[in-house]
Design an enzyme around this catalytic site. Structure first.
Site, short mmCIF file in Angstrom:
data_model
loop_
_atom_site.label_atom_id
_atom_site.label_comp_id
_atom_site.label_asym_id
_atom_site.label_seq_id
_atom_site.Cartn_x
_atom_site.Cartn_y
_atom_site.Cartn_z
CG ASP A 141 -2.03 0.99 1.15
OD1 ASP A 141 -2.62 1.33 2.20
OD2 ASP A 141 -2.32 1.48 0.03
CE LYS A 144 -0.79 3.51 -3.92
NZ LYS A 144 -0.78 2.81 -2.60
CG ASP A 169 -5.34 -0.07 -1.27
OD1 ASP A 169 -5.21 0.98 -0.62
OD2 ASP A 169 -6.41 -0.39 -1.86
CG ASN A 170 -4.37 2.33 -3.54
OD1 ASN A 170 -3.53 2.24 -2.64
ND2 ASN A 170 -5.58 2.85 -3.33
CD GLU A 199 -8.39 4.89 -0.13
OE1 GLU A 199 -8.66 3.83 -0.74
OE2 GLU A 199 -7.26 5.35 -0.11
C1 LIG Z 1 1.99 5.80 -0.72
C2 LIG Z 1 0.87 6.14 0.21
C3 LIG Z 1 0.92 5.44 1.55
C4 LIG Z 1 2.13 5.64 2.40
O1 LIG Z 1 3.25 4.92 1.89
C5 LIG Z 1 4.44 5.61 2.31
N1 LIG Z 1 5.51 5.14 1.44
C6 LIG Z 1 5.64 5.38 0.11
N2 LIG Z 1 6.71 4.73 -0.39
C7 LIG Z 1 7.28 4.08 0.64
C8 LIG Z 1 8.43 3.24 0.74
N3 LIG Z 1 9.18 2.95 -0.33
N4 LIG Z 1 8.73 2.71 1.95
C9 LIG Z 1 7.94 2.98 3.01
N5 LIG Z 1 6.84 3.77 2.98
C10 LIG Z 1 6.52 4.32 1.80
C11 LIG Z 1 4.08 7.06 2.22
O2 LIG Z 1 4.88 7.82 3.07
C12 LIG Z 1 2.60 7.07 2.67
O3 LIG Z 1 2.52 7.28 4.07
N6 LIG Z 1 -0.42 5.79 -0.41
C13 LIG Z 1 -0.92 6.52 -1.41
O4 LIG Z 1 -0.26 7.41 -1.96
C14 LIG Z 1 -2.36 6.33 -1.76
C15 LIG Z 1 -2.99 7.33 -2.55
C16 LIG Z 1 -4.36 7.23 -2.83
C17 LIG Z 1 -5.01 8.26 -3.67
C18 LIG Z 1 -6.06 7.93 -4.53
C19 LIG Z 1 -6.69 8.90 -5.30
C20 LIG Z 1 -6.27 10.22 -5.22
F1 LIG Z 1 -6.90 11.17 -5.93
C21 LIG Z 1 -5.21 10.57 -4.37
C22 LIG Z 1 -4.59 9.60 -3.59
C23 LIG Z 1 -5.12 6.17 -2.33
C24 LIG Z 1 -4.49 5.18 -1.57
O5 LIG Z 1 -5.20 4.14 -1.05
C25 LIG Z 1 -3.12 5.25 -1.28
O6 LIG Z 1 -2.56 4.22 -0.57
MG LIG Z 2 -3.93 2.56 -0.44
#
Ligand SMILES: C[C@H](C[C@H]1O[C@@H](n2cnc3c(N)ncnc32)[C@H](O)[C@@H]1O)NC(=O)c1cc(-c2ccc(F)cc2)cc(O)c1O
Ligand SMILES: [Mg+2]
Length: 214
Positions: A141, A144, A169-170, A199
């Site tokens: 998650d 992407k 997810d997504n 969501e």
């Molecule tokens: C990426 C994020 C989730 C988190 O992941 C951490 N992260 C990243 N890369 C790494 C790594 N390589 N290692 C560790 N952590 C890491 C980050 O800091 C965020 O806290 N999730 C999303 O961007 C996300 C976006 C949408 C979304 C959908 C429609 C829209 F119009 C706008 C946004 C829906 C979702 O359900 C998501 O999940």
């Molecule tokens: Mg997600």
């Protein structure tokens, strides 16, 4: 400066949920994000699919990539059996700090190991740091475009075993097209798509479940 969205989400949990009651924490976040302020938690609709896959797998060691504020960490950890563990990786320290507090408020801090850092750096350290032989369940998650490289990394580090379930997810919104191609055209995986919605919205999204066969 004002509060952040994650800080407001934590406040909503502290105000509306019961300490030590994971179900009330999940409901408080879902209510807040549906009626007050959208946030990128897996949410209640896709959350029911996550719950059913978890109940089927009953993992002893689970991995989550992309903790954000800990909503899915709480959803996963609440369903783990007594000696099972969830390792969740988050590289944004501000998000990780909120997630720790939400996971603790739910009373699940003993089942969740939150590791701050980038998945690409931490996955190769899982065995030496946490004594993990392999994961039974992985929830993807995070960014992407990291789904494919990190899945390959998990394979190369010997962290997947026959029957490990990956749940992503997504895969429709924001979308992970390369990941879908990778798992669906790969003889080492048996994949299935679970349609749902992004969501707290009516936008189409879904989860892809892939069983590692090797
Ligand atoms: C990426 C994020 C989730 C988190 O992941 C951490 N992260 C990243 N890369 C790494 C790594 N390589 N290692 C560790 N952590 C890491 C980050 O800091 C965020 O806290 N999730 C999303 O961007 C996300 C976006 C949408 C979304 C959908 C429609 C829209 F119009 C706008 C946004 C829906 C979702 O359900 C998501 O999940
Ligand atoms: Mg997600």
């Amino acid at each position: 400066t004002g509060s952040s969205r994650p800080q407001r989400m934590l406040k909503a949990v502290q105000k509306n949920a019961t300490k030590g009651d994971p179900k009330s924490v999940i409901s408080a976040i879902d209510y807040y994000c549906r009626h007050k302020e959208w946030a990128m938690n897996v949410g209640d609709d896709k959350g029911l699919i996550l719950d059913s896959v978890l109940t089927e797998v009953n993992p002893s060691t689970a991995l989550e990539l992309g903790t954000y504020c800990g909503y899915s960490s709480v959803r996963i950890a609440r369903l783990l059996s007594p000696d099972s563990k969830l390792i969740t990786i988050e590289f944004n320290p501000a998000f990780a700090a909120i997630a720790r507090q939400i996971i603790a408020y739910a009373g699940l801090q003993d089942k969740v190991i939150l590791v701050e850092g980038a998945s690409g750096d931490l996955i190769p350290k899982m065995k030496e740091r946490f004594g993990i032989k392999s994961f039974d369940f992985v929830f993807l998650d995070h960014w992407k475009d990291r789904y494919v490289p990190d899945t390959k990394l998990l394979e190369d580090c010997g962290l997947l075993k026959k029957g490990t379930v990956l749940l992503a997810d997504n895969v429709i919104c924001p979308g992970a097209p390369e990941y879908l191609k990778y798992v669906r055209n790969n003889p080492r995986y048996e994949s299935r798509y679970y349609p749902s919605n992004l969501e707290y919205t009516k936008v189409e999204d879904g989860l892809e479940k892939s069983v590692f066969l090797e």
